[in-house]
Design an enzyme around this catalytic site. Structure first.
Site, PDB file in Angstrom:
ATOM      1  N   ARG A  57       0.833  -1.209   0.000  1.00 32.94           N
ATOM      2  CA  ARG A  57       0.000   0.000   0.000  1.00 32.94           C
ATOM      3  C   ARG A  57       0.866   1.257   0.000  1.00 32.94           C
ATOM      4  O   ARG A  57       0.546   2.255  -0.646  1.00 32.94           O
ATOM      5  CB  ARG A  57      -0.937  -0.001   1.217  1.00 32.94           C
ATOM      6  CG  ARG A  57      -2.036  -1.051   1.098  1.00 32.94           C
ATOM      7  CD  ARG A  57      -2.952  -1.043   2.275  1.00 32.94           C
ATOM      8  NE  ARG A  57      -3.715   0.200   2.381  1.00 32.94           N
ATOM      9  CZ  ARG A  57      -4.398   0.554   3.476  1.00 32.94           C
ATOM     10  NH1 ARG A  57      -4.390  -0.219   4.538  1.00 32.94           N
ATOM     11  NH2 ARG A  57      -5.073   1.684   3.497  1.00 32.94           N
ATOM     12  N   GLN A  91     -10.343   9.504   8.099  1.00 32.12           N
ATOM     13  CA  GLN A  91     -10.177   8.082   8.433  1.00 32.12           C
ATOM     14  C   GLN A  91      -9.080   7.500   7.554  1.00 32.12           C
ATOM     15  O   GLN A  91      -8.709   6.344   7.714  1.00 32.12           O
ATOM     16  CB  GLN A  91     -11.485   7.330   8.156  1.00 32.12           C
ATOM     17  CG  GLN A  91     -12.641   7.794   9.012  1.00 32.12           C
ATOM     18  CD  GLN A  91     -13.960   7.238   8.488  1.00 32.12           C
ATOM     19  OE1 GLN A  91     -14.399   6.179   8.877  1.00 32.12           O
ATOM     20  NE2 GLN A  91     -14.590   7.962   7.585  1.00 32.12           N
ATOM     21  N   ASP A  94      -3.663   7.670   4.087  1.00 33.71           N
ATOM     22  CA  ASP A  94      -2.798   8.273   3.056  1.00 33.71           C
ATOM     23  C   ASP A  94      -2.442   9.705   3.451  1.00 33.71           C
ATOM     24  O   ASP A  94      -2.993  10.259   4.406  1.00 33.71           O
ATOM     25  CB  ASP A  94      -3.469   8.194   1.666  1.00 33.71           C
ATOM     26  CG  ASP A  94      -4.713   9.071   1.553  1.00 33.71           C
ATOM     27  OD1 ASP A  94      -4.647  10.276   1.872  1.00 33.71           O
ATOM     28  OD2 ASP A  94      -5.778   8.561   1.118  1.00 33.71           O
ATOM     29  N   HIS A 109      -7.294   7.245  12.075  1.00 38.26           N
ATOM     30  CA  HIS A 109      -6.905   5.844  11.888  1.00 38.26           C
ATOM     31  C   HIS A 109      -5.400   5.698  11.619  1.00 38.26           C
ATOM     32  O   HIS A 109      -4.958   4.680  11.100  1.00 38.26           O
ATOM     33  CB  HIS A 109      -7.721   5.202  10.767  1.00 38.26           C
ATOM     34  CG  HIS A 109      -9.158   4.983  11.135  1.00 38.26           C
ATOM     35  ND1 HIS A 109     -10.141   4.670  10.226  1.00 38.26           N
ATOM     36  CD2 HIS A 109      -9.792   5.035  12.343  1.00 38.26           C
ATOM     37  CE1 HIS A 109     -11.306   4.544  10.853  1.00 38.26           C
ATOM     38  NE2 HIS A 109     -11.121   4.779  12.129  1.00 38.26           N
ATOM     39  N   CYS A 117       7.201   1.827  17.323  1.00 43.18           N
ATOM     40  CA  CYS A 117       7.770   0.678  18.027  1.00 43.18           C
ATOM     41  C   CYS A 117       6.872   0.307  19.211  1.00 43.18           C
ATOM     42  O   CYS A 117       6.596   1.146  20.064  1.00 43.18           O
ATOM     43  CB  CYS A 117       9.179   1.009  18.516  1.00 43.18           C
ATOM     44  SG  CYS A 117       9.947  -0.359  19.397  1.00 43.18           S
ATOM     45  N   CYS A 136      14.352  -1.344  15.605  1.00 43.36           N
ATOM     46  CA  CYS A 136      13.978   0.032  15.979  1.00 43.36           C
ATOM     47  C   CYS A 136      15.248   0.859  16.151  1.00 43.36           C
ATOM     48  O   CYS A 136      16.175   0.444  16.852  1.00 43.36           O
ATOM     49  CB  CYS A 136      13.191  -0.012  17.286  1.00 43.36           C
ATOM     50  SG  CYS A 136      12.873   1.622  17.980  1.00 43.36           S
ATOM     51  N   GLY A 176     -17.157  11.005   1.199  1.00 44.32           N
ATOM     52  CA  GLY A 176     -16.582   9.741   0.739  1.00 44.32           C
ATOM     53  C   GLY A 176     -16.393   8.695   1.816  1.00 44.32           C
ATOM     54  O   GLY A 176     -15.397   7.984   1.805  1.00 44.32           O
ATOM     55  N   THR A 177     -17.365   8.600   2.722  1.00 47.99           N
ATOM     56  CA  THR A 177     -17.284   7.536   3.723  1.00 47.99           C
ATOM     57  C   THR A 177     -18.606   6.783   3.758  1.00 47.99           C
ATOM     58  O   THR A 177     -19.673   7.392   3.646  1.00 47.99           O
ATOM     59  CB  THR A 177     -16.885   8.085   5.113  1.00 47.99           C
ATOM     60  OG1 THR A 177     -16.908   7.009   6.068  1.00 47.99           O
ATOM     61  CG2 THR A 177     -17.771   9.224   5.590  1.00 47.99           C
ATOM     62  N   GLU A 204     -23.019   7.441  -3.720  1.00 46.79           N
ATOM     63  CA  GLU A 204     -24.032   6.400  -3.470  1.00 46.79           C
ATOM     64  C   GLU A 204     -24.779   6.707  -2.182  1.00 46.79           C
ATOM     65  O   GLU A 204     -24.229   7.336  -1.295  1.00 46.79           O
ATOM     66  CB  GLU A 204     -23.343   5.045  -3.242  1.00 46.79           C
ATOM     67  CG  GLU A 204     -22.633   4.491  -4.430  1.00 46.79           C
ATOM     68  CD  GLU A 204     -21.712   3.342  -4.022  1.00 46.79           C
ATOM     69  OE1 GLU A 204     -21.764   2.893  -2.856  1.00 46.79           O
ATOM     70  OE2 GLU A 204     -20.936   2.909  -4.888  1.00 46.79           O
TER      71      GLU A 204
HETATM   72  P1  OAD Z   1     -15.480   2.626   2.552  1.00 46.30           P
HETATM   73  O1  OAD Z   1     -14.747   1.822   1.554  1.00 46.30           O
HETATM   74  O2  OAD Z   1     -16.300   1.912   3.553  1.00 46.30           O
HETATM   75  O3  OAD Z   1     -16.447   3.663   1.819  1.00 46.30           O
HETATM   76  C1  OAD Z   1     -15.993   4.498   0.794  1.00 46.30           C
HETATM   77  C2  OAD Z   1     -17.111   5.389   0.352  1.00 46.30           C
HETATM   78  O4  OAD Z   1     -16.607   6.230  -0.676  1.00 46.30           O
HETATM   79  C3  OAD Z   1     -18.341   4.675  -0.217  1.00 46.30           C
HETATM   80  O5  OAD Z   1     -19.511   5.169   0.421  1.00 46.30           O
HETATM   81  C4  OAD Z   1     -18.327   5.067  -1.698  1.00 46.30           C
HETATM   82  O6  OAD Z   1     -19.635   5.236  -2.212  1.00 46.30           O
HETATM   83  C5  OAD Z   1     -17.615   6.405  -1.640  1.00 46.30           C
HETATM   84  N1  OAD Z   1     -16.976   6.831  -2.914  1.00 46.30           N
HETATM   85  C6  OAD Z   1     -16.557   6.079  -3.956  1.00 46.30           C
HETATM   86  N2  OAD Z   1     -16.047   6.854  -4.924  1.00 46.30           N
HETATM   87  C7  OAD Z   1     -16.148   8.139  -4.499  1.00 46.30           C
HETATM   88  C8  OAD Z   1     -15.804   9.416  -5.043  1.00 46.30           C
HETATM   89  N3  OAD Z   1     -15.240   9.532  -6.249  1.00 46.30           N
HETATM   90  N4  OAD Z   1     -16.064  10.517  -4.308  1.00 46.30           N
HETATM   91  C9  OAD Z   1     -16.625  10.416  -3.078  1.00 46.30           C
HETATM   92  N5  OAD Z   1     -16.965   9.249  -2.518  1.00 46.30           N
HETATM   93  C10 OAD Z   1     -16.738   8.120  -3.208  1.00 46.30           C
HETATM   94  O7  OAD Z   1     -14.395   3.591   3.245  1.00 46.30           O
HETATM   95  P2  OAD Z   1     -14.472   4.368   4.635  1.00 46.30           P
HETATM   96  O8  OAD Z   1     -15.869   4.771   4.950  1.00 46.30           O
HETATM   97  O9  OAD Z   1     -13.432   5.403   4.605  1.00 46.30           O
HETATM   98  O10 OAD Z   1     -10.553   1.534   8.827  1.00 46.30           O
HETATM   99  O11 OAD Z   1     -14.028   3.216   5.621  1.00 46.30           O
HETATM  100  C11 OAD Z   1     -13.914   3.485   6.982  1.00 46.30           C
HETATM  101  C12 OAD Z   1     -12.837   2.610   7.596  1.00 46.30           C
HETATM  102  O12 OAD Z   1     -13.095   1.233   7.280  1.00 46.30           O
HETATM  103  C13 OAD Z   1     -11.446   2.834   7.039  1.00 46.30           C
HETATM  104  O13 OAD Z   1     -10.788   3.943   7.622  1.00 46.30           O
HETATM  105  C14 OAD Z   1     -10.760   1.552   7.396  1.00 46.30           C
HETATM  106  C15 OAD Z   1     -11.830   0.577   6.963  1.00 46.30           C
HETATM  107  O14 OAD Z   1     -11.799  -0.664   7.571  1.00 46.30           O
HETATM  108  C16 OAD Z   1      -9.490   0.930   9.339  1.00 46.30           C
HETATM  109  O15 OAD Z   1      -8.640   0.372   8.660  1.00 46.30           O
HETATM  110  C17 OAD Z   1      -9.434   1.004  10.849  1.00 46.30           C
END
Ligand code: OAD
Length: 239
Positions: A57, A91, A94, A109, A117, A136, A176-177, A204
């Site tokens: 990644r 969240q 990057d 996150h 470490c 380390c 975008g979450t 969506e």
């Molecule tokens: P998700 O993969 O659950 O959701 C991503 C969202 O982005 C979805 O609702 C898509 O519809 C939306 N999306 C797709 N393309 C887009 C675009 N061009 N513009 C805007 N939105 C778009 O990701 P997160 O909600 O960020 O945690 O996931 C939350 C957490 O779950 C992450 O931080 C990670 C994961 O497990 C950990 O690793 C602790």
């Protein structure tokens, strides 16, 4: 009076930069099992596998093709106007917000480009590959450095600051979450209880019912610059 704004971003904001989301078509958790890669137990059981997943990644994030998109740039512009009245919470692990110009990003996150470490707590920037045999630089322990990210079952970072900002916010924006992962998925409720306008930007529909007062449907790269222009215009007219 200046409005207090809290922005929460998720994986969707980085899609137009070339990174995958977690859920949905092509999502990381569609191809990898989170419990084998993103938990403390997974790291104890198979550090090589976990480190390779994060090495991969990291290589992808640092490839020249991956660059901040207009949504990241617009949020940096908003920070330059709102200063401390904006709290940007992501969240995402990057660094695209920072590369887009944001200076005060709360990575709840953690960060992909950092290791920490477990033995002595020393944190360090990591841009290259990391292996289980590496040690380390601070305490010399071998195999005790881990990606500085929050795994399932661990407590997200910066929560006191985030909660304080939510309790005083006038505008809450989620970009975008998918609203699947707590505590971030519950931030909208806290903001609404504080009386905030709550805006969701997503191509969506996300789980319903939810407490957002406004939904805008589309990609972040188009919607965020428009919303930021509106917010900046409102700030200017409020003096
Ligand atoms: P998700 O993969 O659950 O959701 C991503 C969202 O982005 C979805 O609702 C898509 O519809 C939306 N999306 C797709 N393309 C887009 C675009 N061009 N513009 C805007 N939105 C778009 O990701 P997160 O909600 O960020 O945690 O996931 C939350 C957490 O779950 C992450 O931080 C990670 C994961 O497990 C950990 O690793 C602790």
């Amino acid at each position: 009076m200046r409005q207090n704004i809290v922005v929460l971003t998720g994986a969707g904001i980085s899609v137009e930069s070339g990174l995958q989301t977690f859920r949905g078509e092509g999502g990381l958790w569609r191809h990898h099992r989170a419990e084998q890669l993103a938990t403390p137990d997974a790291f104890d059981a198979n550090p090589e596998l976990v480190l390779e997943f994060y090495n991969e990644r990291r290589r992808q994030l640092l490839s020249p093709a991956i660059q901040p998109n207009p949504a990241h740039l617009a949020l940096a512009r908003l920070e330059s106007v709102c200063a401390e009245h904006l709290t940007l919470v992501t969240q995402n692990v990057d660094d695209l917000h920072e590369r887009g110009g944001s200076q005060r990003v709360l990575h709840m996150h953690g960060e992909l480009l950092r290791m920490r470490c477990d033995e002595c707590g020393h944190g360090v920037e990591q841009h290259g590959d990391f292996f289980a045999t590496d040690s380390c630089a601070q305490c010399d322990a071998i195999g005790r450095l881990r990606p500085d990210v929050v795994w399932f079952g661990e407590v997200p970072l910066h929560l006191p600051r985030i909660m304080a900002a939510l309790e005083q916010c006038d505008v809450f924006i989620a970009i975008g979450t998918s609203g699947n992962v707590y505590p971030a998925a519950g931030f909208v409720d806290i903001a609404r209880r504080a009386g905030a306008r709550a805006i969701e930007l997503n191509p969506e529909p996300t789980p319903q019912p939810n407490d957002f007062t406004e939904h805008r449907c589309g990609p972040a790269g188009e919607l965020v610059p428009k919303l930021v222009a509106e917010l900046i215009a409102a700030t200017a007219s409020a003096g």
